[in-house]
Design an enzyme around this catalytic site. Structure first.
Site, PDB file in Angstrom:
ATOM      1  N   ASN A   7       0.863  -1.185   0.000  1.00 25.83           N
ATOM      2  CA  ASN A   7       0.000   0.000   0.000  1.00 25.83           C
ATOM      3  C   ASN A   7       0.900   1.236   0.000  1.00 25.83           C
ATOM      4  O   ASN A   7       1.731   1.408   0.909  1.00 25.83           O
ATOM      5  CB  ASN A   7      -0.894  -0.044   1.248  1.00 25.83           C
ATOM      6  CG  ASN A   7      -1.841   1.143   1.313  1.00 25.83           C
ATOM      7  OD1 ASN A   7      -1.444   2.273   1.044  1.00 25.83           O
ATOM      8  ND2 ASN A   7      -3.076   0.894   1.690  1.00 25.83           N
ATOM      9  N   HIS A  43      -5.560   3.534  -1.540  1.00 28.05           N
ATOM     10  CA  HIS A  43      -6.853   3.761  -0.886  1.00 28.05           C
ATOM     11  C   HIS A  43      -7.181   5.254  -1.013  1.00 28.05           C
ATOM     12  O   HIS A  43      -7.001   6.016  -0.067  1.00 28.05           O
ATOM     13  CB  HIS A  43      -6.754   3.354   0.580  1.00 28.05           C
ATOM     14  CG  HIS A  43      -8.050   3.338   1.304  1.00 28.05           C
ATOM     15  ND1 HIS A  43      -8.349   2.427   2.276  1.00 28.05           N
ATOM     16  CD2 HIS A  43      -9.155   4.134   1.222  1.00 28.05           C
ATOM     17  CE1 HIS A  43      -9.552   2.653   2.754  1.00 28.05           C
ATOM     18  NE2 HIS A  43     -10.059   3.698   2.130  1.00 28.05           N
ATOM     19  N   GLU A  70      -8.744   0.393  -2.957  1.00 29.06           N
ATOM     20  CA  GLU A  70      -9.630   0.260  -1.801  1.00 29.06           C
ATOM     21  C   GLU A  70     -10.432   1.547  -1.612  1.00 29.06           C
ATOM     22  O   GLU A  70      -9.934   2.640  -1.899  1.00 29.06           O
ATOM     23  CB  GLU A  70      -8.807   0.072  -0.525  1.00 29.06           C
ATOM     24  CG  GLU A  70      -7.905  -1.123  -0.528  1.00 29.06           C
ATOM     25  CD  GLU A  70      -7.210  -1.295   0.817  1.00 29.06           C
ATOM     26  OE1 GLU A  70      -6.803  -2.418   1.099  1.00 29.06           O
ATOM     27  OE2 GLU A  70      -7.084  -0.313   1.566  1.00 29.06           O
ATOM     28  N   HIS A 190      -4.208  -4.326   7.590  1.00 29.40           N
ATOM     29  CA  HIS A 190      -4.259  -3.218   8.553  1.00 29.40           C
ATOM     30  C   HIS A 190      -3.342  -3.515   9.742  1.00 29.40           C
ATOM     31  O   HIS A 190      -3.590  -4.456  10.489  1.00 29.40           O
ATOM     32  CB  HIS A 190      -5.676  -2.895   9.061  1.00 29.40           C
ATOM     33  CG  HIS A 190      -5.761  -1.470   9.554  1.00 29.40           C
ATOM     34  ND1 HIS A 190      -6.151  -0.425   8.747  1.00 29.40           N
ATOM     35  CD2 HIS A 190      -5.418  -0.918  10.736  1.00 29.40           C
ATOM     36  CE1 HIS A 190      -6.085   0.702   9.424  1.00 29.40           C
ATOM     37  NE2 HIS A 190      -5.633   0.430  10.635  1.00 29.40           N
TER      38      HIS A 190
HETATM   39  C1  LIG Z   1      -8.377  -0.841   4.526  1.00 29.72           C
HETATM   40  C2  LIG Z   1      -7.201  -0.623   5.362  1.00 29.72           C
HETATM   41  O1  LIG Z   1      -7.087  -1.123   6.442  1.00 29.72           O
HETATM   42  C3  LIG Z   1      -6.080   0.248   4.893  1.00 29.72           C
HETATM   43  O2  LIG Z   1      -6.093   0.450   3.550  1.00 29.72           O
HETATM   44  C4  LIG Z   1      -6.167   1.554   5.482  1.00 29.72           C
HETATM   45  O3  LIG Z   1      -7.411   2.033   5.180  1.00 29.72           O
HETATM   46  C5  LIG Z   1      -5.082   2.457   4.974  1.00 29.72           C
HETATM   47  O4  LIG Z   1      -5.576   3.739   4.764  1.00 29.72           O
HETATM   48  P1  LIG Z   1      -4.771   4.980   5.301  1.00 29.72           P
HETATM   49  O5  LIG Z   1      -3.406   4.911   4.678  1.00 29.72           O
HETATM   50  O6  LIG Z   1      -5.550   6.166   4.838  1.00 29.72           O
HETATM   51  O7  LIG Z   1      -4.691   4.867   6.797  1.00 29.72           O
HETATM   52  N1  LIG Z   2      -5.805  -3.084   3.292  1.00 23.58           N
HETATM   53  C1  LIG Z   2      -4.830  -2.736   4.249  1.00 23.58           C
HETATM   54  C2  LIG Z   2      -3.782  -1.888   3.646  1.00 23.58           C
HETATM   55  O1  LIG Z   2      -3.790  -1.653   2.452  1.00 23.58           O
HETATM   56  C3  LIG Z   2      -2.689  -1.345   4.442  1.00 23.58           C
HETATM   57  O2  LIG Z   2      -3.022  -1.071   5.769  1.00 23.58           O
HETATM   58  P1  LIG Z   2      -1.839  -0.507   6.693  1.00 23.58           P
HETATM   59  O3  LIG Z   2      -0.669  -1.479   6.563  1.00 23.58           O
HETATM   60  O4  LIG Z   2      -1.454   0.834   6.157  1.00 23.58           O
HETATM   61  O5  LIG Z   2      -2.399  -0.485   8.081  1.00 23.58           O
END
Ligand SMILES: CC(=O)[C@@H](O)[C@H](O)COP(=O)(O)O
Ligand SMILES: NCC(=O)COP(=O)(O)O
EC number: 2.6.99.2
Length: 237
Positions: A7, A43, A70, A190
């Site tokens: 992510n 996201h 997401e 997460h």
């Molecule tokens: C769905 C999830 O748990 C993550 O994608 C989280 O939403 C990350 O988003 P942020 O980086 O905005 O915290």
């Molecule tokens: N879906 C969870 C994600 O993309 C990343 O979550 P985080 O590692 O930033 O808490």
């Protein structure tokens, strides 16, 4: 095999702090894939505080691994996903302005709504996943929405693991067993980190994919992005 989807929200957070293009989100996504990352997750939030809608469009040409977008399926988000046609869309019930995701779907009360949105994505060839807490009724509800996969919301597990309580995995094991029985694919994410990922992976049957951002980018400050991606890949073997 469990895929690692990185992510990159936090790369966009850093870029946006100065208004220029440092770090370059598209270059980072390219590099993560060349380091071995098996997917890129973003996201985009309605306030575009990190990932901008234009980033989602630009990444389409860059991501040659698995592209996962997401978000909460509001109209603008649905239109964006249908335009970008990622490999996977992960639906998350975030309140507008939420600091981060903090709960899974109530798949019983939102069943009809989720089913409708999921069908629209699937008609367009996009695999669907929905963010859920490890609660058996919610997994059963997820099945009834027609989703291809669920994403287990792992904040509670990560928190308990930090406290030294390994029993925090138990509800996730039960949720995964049920999801497997029902034929739902299993993703998770997460607050997963280098500390907790191996234990999670070893205990969850049929874990297809993890998406990791916040901890991975923080760890990369000390260890380097290439190194960190490969450390996760080793722990996910
Ligand atoms: C769905 C999830 O748990 C993550 O994608 C989280 O939403 C990350 O988003 P942020 O980086 O905005 O915290
Ligand atoms: N879906 C969870 C994600 O993309 C990343 O979550 P985080 O590692 O930033 O808490």
């Amino acid at each position: 095999m469990t895929k690692l989807s990185v992510n990159i929200n936090k790369i966009a957070t850093l870029r946006n702090a100065r208004g220029g293009n440092v770090p370059d989100l598209l270059k980072v996504a390219t590099d993560i894939q060349s380091f071995g990352g098996q997917g890129i997750t973003i996201h985009p939030r309605p306030d575009e505080r990190h990932i901008r809608y234009q980033d989602a469009r630009d990444l389409k040409a860059i991501v040659h691994t698995e592209y996962n977008i997401e978000g909460n399926p509001q109209h603008n988000f649905i239109d964006l996903v249908l335009e970008c046609k990622p490999d996977q869309v992960t639906l998350v019930p975030d309140a507008i302005g939420a600091i981060t995701s903090s709960a899974g779907w109530d798949t019983i009360n939102n069943q009809a709504y989720l089913a409708e949105v999921i069908q629209e994505f699937q008609r367009n060839g996009i695999r669907t996943s929905i963010f859920v807490d490890p609660v058996l009724e919610m997994i059963e509800g997820a099945k009834k929405t027609g989703t291809d996969r669920i994403e287990l919301y792992t904040e509670a597990f990560a928190h308990e693991y930090d406290l030294g309580n390994k029993n925090g995995i138990d509800p996730y094991v039960k949720a995964a067993e049920l999801a497997n029985e029902l034929g739902l694919g299993i993703n998770a994410g997460h607050d997963l980190s280098l500390e907790n990922i191996q234990f999670f992976k070893q205990n969850i049957p049929g874990l297809l994919e993890v998406s990791i951002g916040h901890a991975l980018i923080a760890e990369a400050l000390y260890l380097g992005l290439d190194n960190v991606v490969n450390m996760y890949l080793n722990k996910l073997k």
